[in-house]
Enzyme design. Structure first.
Site, PDB file in Angstrom:
ATOM      1  N   ASP A 116       8.045  -2.318 -18.870  1.00 52.02           N
ATOM      2  CA  ASP A 116       7.069  -2.489 -17.856  1.00 52.02           C
ATOM      3  C   ASP A 116       5.680  -2.462 -18.521  1.00 52.02           C
ATOM      4  O   ASP A 116       5.240  -1.482 -19.042  1.00 52.02           O
ATOM      5  CB  ASP A 116       7.051  -1.281 -16.823  1.00 52.02           C
ATOM      6  CG  ASP A 116       6.663  -1.521 -15.363  1.00 52.02           C
ATOM      7  OD1 ASP A 116       6.447  -2.607 -15.222  1.00 52.02           O
ATOM      8  OD2 ASP A 116       6.260  -0.267 -14.943  1.00 52.02           O
ATOM      9  N   HIS A 123      -5.540  -3.054 -11.102  1.00 56.69           N
ATOM     10  CA  HIS A 123      -4.737  -1.988 -10.787  1.00 56.69           C
ATOM     11  C   HIS A 123      -4.934  -0.956 -11.847  1.00 56.69           C
ATOM     12  O   HIS A 123      -5.270   0.240 -11.480  1.00 56.69           O
ATOM     13  CB  HIS A 123      -3.222  -2.527 -10.995  1.00 56.69           C
ATOM     14  CG  HIS A 123      -2.367  -1.298 -11.144  1.00 56.69           C
ATOM     15  ND1 HIS A 123      -2.146  -0.341 -10.108  1.00 56.69           N
ATOM     16  CD2 HIS A 123      -1.724  -0.747 -12.236  1.00 56.69           C
ATOM     17  CE1 HIS A 123      -1.232   0.389 -10.212  1.00 56.69           C
ATOM     18  NE2 HIS A 123      -1.078   0.430 -11.768  1.00 56.69           N
ATOM     19  N   GLU A 187       5.393  -0.156  -6.358  1.00 56.42           N
ATOM     20  CA  GLU A 187       4.912  -1.223  -7.320  1.00 56.42           C
ATOM     21  C   GLU A 187       5.504  -2.304  -7.150  1.00 56.42           C
ATOM     22  O   GLU A 187       6.517  -2.667  -7.764  1.00 56.42           O
ATOM     23  CB  GLU A 187       4.401  -0.471  -8.960  1.00 56.42           C
ATOM     24  CG  GLU A 187       3.963   1.027  -9.161  1.00 56.42           C
ATOM     25  CD  GLU A 187       3.877   1.081 -10.508  1.00 56.42           C
ATOM     26  OE1 GLU A 187       4.192   0.599 -11.373  1.00 56.42           O
ATOM     27  OE2 GLU A 187       2.596   2.169 -10.560  1.00 56.42           O
ATOM     28  N   GLU A 189       5.698  -5.845  -8.499  1.00 57.07           N
ATOM     29  CA  GLU A 189       5.513  -6.609  -9.708  1.00 57.07           C
ATOM     30  C   GLU A 189       6.211  -7.839  -9.816  1.00 57.07           C
ATOM     31  O   GLU A 189       7.334  -8.016  -8.920  1.00 57.07           O
ATOM     32  CB  GLU A 189       5.834  -5.454 -10.618  1.00 57.07           C
ATOM     33  CG  GLU A 189       5.449  -4.004 -10.650  1.00 57.07           C
ATOM     34  CD  GLU A 189       5.629  -3.409 -11.978  1.00 57.07           C
ATOM     35  OE1 GLU A 189       6.128  -3.959 -13.245  1.00 57.07           O
ATOM     36  OE2 GLU A 189       5.322  -2.303 -12.138  1.00 57.07           O
ATOM     37  N   ASP A 221       9.003  -1.228  -8.721  1.00 58.61           N
ATOM     38  CA  ASP A 221       9.055  -0.442  -9.361  1.00 58.61           C
ATOM     39  C   ASP A 221       8.692   1.048  -9.061  1.00 58.61           C
ATOM     40  O   ASP A 221       7.680   1.433  -8.879  1.00 58.61           O
ATOM     41  CB  ASP A 221       8.108  -0.550 -10.837  1.00 58.61           C
ATOM     42  CG  ASP A 221       8.129   0.481 -11.728  1.00 58.61           C
ATOM     43  OD1 ASP A 221       9.131   1.134 -12.000  1.00 58.61           O
ATOM     44  OD2 ASP A 221       7.105   0.826 -12.360  1.00 58.61           O
ATOM     45  N   ARG A 225       4.716   9.515  -7.490  1.00 56.73           N
ATOM     46  CA  ARG A 225       3.251  10.108  -8.006  1.00 56.73           C
ATOM     47  C   ARG A 225       3.341  11.270  -8.587  1.00 56.73           C
ATOM     48  O   ARG A 225       2.526  11.662  -9.562  1.00 56.73           O
ATOM     49  CB  ARG A 225       2.243   9.559  -7.176  1.00 56.73           C
ATOM     50  CG  ARG A 225       2.319   8.101  -6.996  1.00 56.73           C
ATOM     51  CD  ARG A 225       2.139   7.276  -8.022  1.00 56.73           C
ATOM     52  NE  ARG A 225       2.002   5.817  -7.744  1.00 56.73           N
ATOM     53  CZ  ARG A 225       2.217   4.790  -8.529  1.00 56.73           C
ATOM     54  NH1 ARG A 225       2.601   5.095  -9.832  1.00 56.73           N
ATOM     55  NH2 ARG A 225       2.427   3.360  -8.025  1.00 56.73           N
ATOM     56  N   GLN A 228       5.434  11.992 -11.764  1.00 59.61           N
ATOM     57  CA  GLN A 228       4.797  11.175 -12.927  1.00 59.61           C
ATOM     58  C   GLN A 228       3.441  11.848 -13.327  1.00 59.61           C
ATOM     59  O   GLN A 228       3.379  12.070 -14.685  1.00 59.61           O
ATOM     60  CB  GLN A 228       4.408   9.992 -12.465  1.00 59.61           C
ATOM     61  CG  GLN A 228       4.007   8.721 -13.367  1.00 59.61           C
ATOM     62  CD  GLN A 228       3.207   7.708 -12.652  1.00 59.61           C
ATOM     63  OE1 GLN A 228       3.736   7.459 -11.699  1.00 59.61           O
ATOM     64  NE2 GLN A 228       2.639   6.966 -13.501  1.00 59.61           N
ATOM     65  N   LYS A 241       9.793   7.459 -12.813  1.00 54.58           N
ATOM     66  CA  LYS A 241      10.226   5.899 -12.444  1.00 54.58           C
ATOM     67  C   LYS A 241      11.597   5.859 -12.661  1.00 54.58           C
ATOM     68  O   LYS A 241      12.127   4.909 -12.212  1.00 54.58           O
ATOM     69  CB  LYS A 241       9.345   4.968 -13.776  1.00 54.58           C
ATOM     70  CG  LYS A 241       7.818   5.365 -13.993  1.00 54.58           C
ATOM     71  CD  LYS A 241       7.247   4.511 -12.721  1.00 54.58           C
ATOM     72  CE  LYS A 241       5.748   4.350 -13.184  1.00 54.58           C
ATOM     73  NZ  LYS A 241       5.120   3.247 -12.495  1.00 54.58           N
ATOM     74  N   THR A 245      14.536   1.101 -10.003  1.00 50.23           N
ATOM     75  CA  THR A 245      13.884  -0.015  -9.930  1.00 50.23           C
ATOM     76  C   THR A 245      14.543  -1.004  -9.381  1.00 50.23           C
ATOM     77  O   THR A 245      15.737  -1.451  -9.650  1.00 50.23           O
ATOM     78  CB  THR A 245      13.418  -0.513 -11.295  1.00 50.23           C
ATOM     79  OG1 THR A 245      12.890   0.650 -12.131  1.00 50.23           O
ATOM     80  CG2 THR A 245      12.542  -1.314 -11.375  1.00 50.23           C
ATOM     81  N   GLU A 346      -3.078   3.059  -4.399  1.00 52.71           N
ATOM     82  CA  GLU A 346      -4.537   2.305  -4.246  1.00 52.71           C
ATOM     83  C   GLU A 346      -4.619   1.861  -2.909  1.00 52.71           C
ATOM     84  O   GLU A 346      -5.892   2.073  -2.361  1.00 52.71           O
ATOM     85  CB  GLU A 346      -4.336   0.972  -5.120  1.00 52.71           C
ATOM     86  CG  GLU A 346      -4.220   1.162  -6.556  1.00 52.71           C
ATOM     87  CD  GLU A 346      -3.716  -0.315  -7.222  1.00 52.71           C
ATOM     88  OE1 GLU A 346      -2.612  -0.453  -7.380  1.00 52.71           O
ATOM     89  OE2 GLU A 346      -4.470  -1.241  -7.685  1.00 52.71           O
TER      90      GLU A 346
END
Lengths: 398, 398
Positions: A116, A123, A187, A189, A221, A225, A228, A241, A245, A346
């Site tokens: 990844d 970002h 996420e 991606e 993904d 948070r 993490q 994570k 996925t 975000e």
């Protein structure tokens, strides 16, 4: 012109032809190609002698087909196009077109290694501002190399797989506690799927991109948070994570994206020689993120700072081997605007500015929430290439 | 007592019986067991009807055998012991004992996901002191959870494979430069090999350790310190590690290590419930690191802060699935003393205090250098269990 009816204006016309793996009650898992609202049974087509790919199209994953290499990929695509456009083939091919609603889509390929990246400047800047306010948002290495890390290949799942909310440790003012994540995020991606391997000790050049990479797949993904944030120092993301996925069921071949390559953002400072790709091209892929059916963001892949060819060159500059089925994802795709970001971190600015979803103020994912990422790209002659979708619904841990 | 001659005092007697995969000019890759200086051809034995394991012993990797589970592992081990101790079997079995010198040892299993932990308090403390002098050497999370990250499964190679010095970026006072690593290092580790998988969303308990883990393998996690130092913020090690990880050709089954389980170091603060393992046992594995044939270190695995059972529980607390062939390594094994450290980074204290090797002052690895990590454990009745060795020689990049 195709003899298949109902394809006018479809993002899954004969200009697209993404690959997947499916099964039905009567058909064992095999390779198929999406054609409008149908799947063309390529395993069946190969068995019937309509297309030739060394028997790989009857396999339950794309890996063996992807290992054949670009000349074979091109030949099969040309042949499939012929089958769908020359009405002489209609009688033989039509029975192999199965309604999407009647098939089960499976994980399209066995993931060898999953990498990844972290290649969106917007970002990385947003994350820096949220977590390190008052400091330079980008770390000193960020513009010199495409930052990346290895994820867990064994928990890559196909679109539609329910996502069990992960448990783990998170920090609180009273010390770490263990429990279900309370800051579950996405996420958005784009993933690149390696077909042709390279041996240990070999460095793949940026210019070798199209020789190694078979195609493109949408990726979510999922990220816890809180887990993490507590675990990631000093060795990076791990359990925040590795629980899941999700990838789309359809891998869009690079050939379908010829009209989507566009100049990538200028890079300053100049990059190392091995990272120079000329022409320096990104992909104009337009993502869309839906939260419980409401579109909350439209991340523009064309804004990515590092290109997939540069990522490939970086991944192998140390001599690391590539294997068929390697998946490397772009990192979260975020554009300049708040409605273009690829994560809820975000979108809600670190969980401080709620967004309205379904009439409620929301920050992170609740049990029962569904997130669907879809995407399109410009195709030839004003057509649109659909990139499939990757969807998942959160369920509570047992 | 075995009828095999020359096994008296051997660390590879019938009390050990590690598994590997080998081939000869006449024999396709298949499973074997090390017996002294010989390999017992288990694939041939199964074909001859001497042992039964669902046909898995004729396969070119251990994965299918490891997937059978503990009752089958125990049954096969008991049967192999019987074949080697009951002289009634001698005539049938002796032709299946091949001199080690006549066989080629292969990668013993296909690595599914590779996880590397960081579980030596002494190692983490040394690294903290070297890189963050004057600050608390352990980060706040270190004693609350076993820190780990995913490595590259596709570049795990068998002992004896030459190691190409990696190229990559490193920081200099004049800015980043690209070239061959100048701080190439080792990490002496112990790996745990998963046999029995677990489904997505399931949490394996520490007490399930012996149900999932088949055995133990020595690991050298080669590390380019200069590449790692420049790239690792904020997502952890990537190219500084992914060029190669070497493992021994022999996987020692847990059954051979019954006498090696010892109380692990006390843990303070108390760990989260899911990390509690009772009894809290480590393994008394005694490693040895040779640099060009000179022993430079003897790392004691018994000193590890986090146990392999705790690592398994942590790895899956978020619901991550286990697959057959998953490899999780302990992290660098370092004891209290300088001659007990598992990396040259620590041996030379960050490359500031050279060590004498072959009459020269040395810091990191030069082309042509060979590093061999070996290990032993206490076996039953005063015997010694040999853990094989993992060796590699550095060659220059092309």
């Amino acid at each position: 012109m195709t003899w298949v009816t109902g394809l006018e204006g479809s993002p899954y016309g004969v200009h697209n032809l993404p690959y997947g793996v499916f099964r039905t009650a009567a058909r064992e898992p095999r390779v198929g190609v999406r054609v409008g609202a149908h799947v063309l049974d390529l395993g069946g087509a190969e068995q019937a002698g309509l297309v030739f790919a060394a028997g790989t199209l009857g396999r339950p994953r794309l890996n063996d087909f992807m290992a054949l290499g670009r000349p074979q990929w091109t030949a099969v695509r040309q042949r499939v196009t012929e089958l769908l456009t020359d009405s002489a083939h209609r009688a033989a091919v039509e029975p192999l077109l199965l309604p999407l609603l009647d098939v089960e889509l499976l994980l399209p390929f066995d993931v060898a290694d999953y990498v990844d990246f972290y290649s969106s400047e917007q970002h990385a800047t947003n994350v820096g501002k949220i977590f390190r306010p008052g400091q330079p948002p980008l770390l000193p290495n960020w513009k010199h190399l495409p930052i990346g890390y290895h994820g867990r290949a064994g928990t890559v799942v196909v679109s539609g797989t329910p996502i069990v909310r992960p448990c783990g440790q998170r920090a609180t003012p009273q010390g770490p506690v263990t429990g279900a994540s309370v800051r579950l995020d996405i996420e958005a991606e784009v993933g690149f799927v390696v077909g042709v391997p390279s041996p240990l000790g070999h460095r793949a050049a940026a210019g070798d991109f199209a020789d190694h990479v078979f195609g493109v797949v949408l990726v979510n993904d999922w990220s816890a948070r809180d887990i993490q944030a507590w675990e990631y120092q000093p060795l990076g993301p791990f359990l925040g994570k590795s629980f899941a996925t999700s990838i789309a069921a359809w891998v869009t071949p690079l050939e379908a994206l010829g009209a989507a390559f566009v100049p990538a953002p200028d890079q300053d400072p100049p990059v190392a020689d091995y990272l120079r790709d000329e022409p320096h091209l990104g992909l104009d892929l337009r993502l869309s993120v839906e939260w419980n059916g409401e579109r909350v963001s439209e991340p523009p892949f064309a804004a990515m700072y590092w290109t997939p060819a540069q990522q490939l060159a970086h991944l192998t500059i140390n001599g690391a081997a590539l294997r068929t089925g390697d998946l490397y994802a772009s990192g979260t795709v975020s554009g300049d605007e708040r409605h273009q970001v690829g994560s809820f971190l975000e979108l809600t600015w670190g969980g401080t500015e709620p967004v309205r979803v379904g009439g409620e103020e929301r920050m992170f994912l609740a049990d029962g929430d569904t997130v669907t990422i879809s995407g399109t790209a410009p195709g030839p002659d004003g057509t649109t290439v659909g990139l499939g979708e990757v969807t998942g619904t959160i369920i509570s841990p047992r």
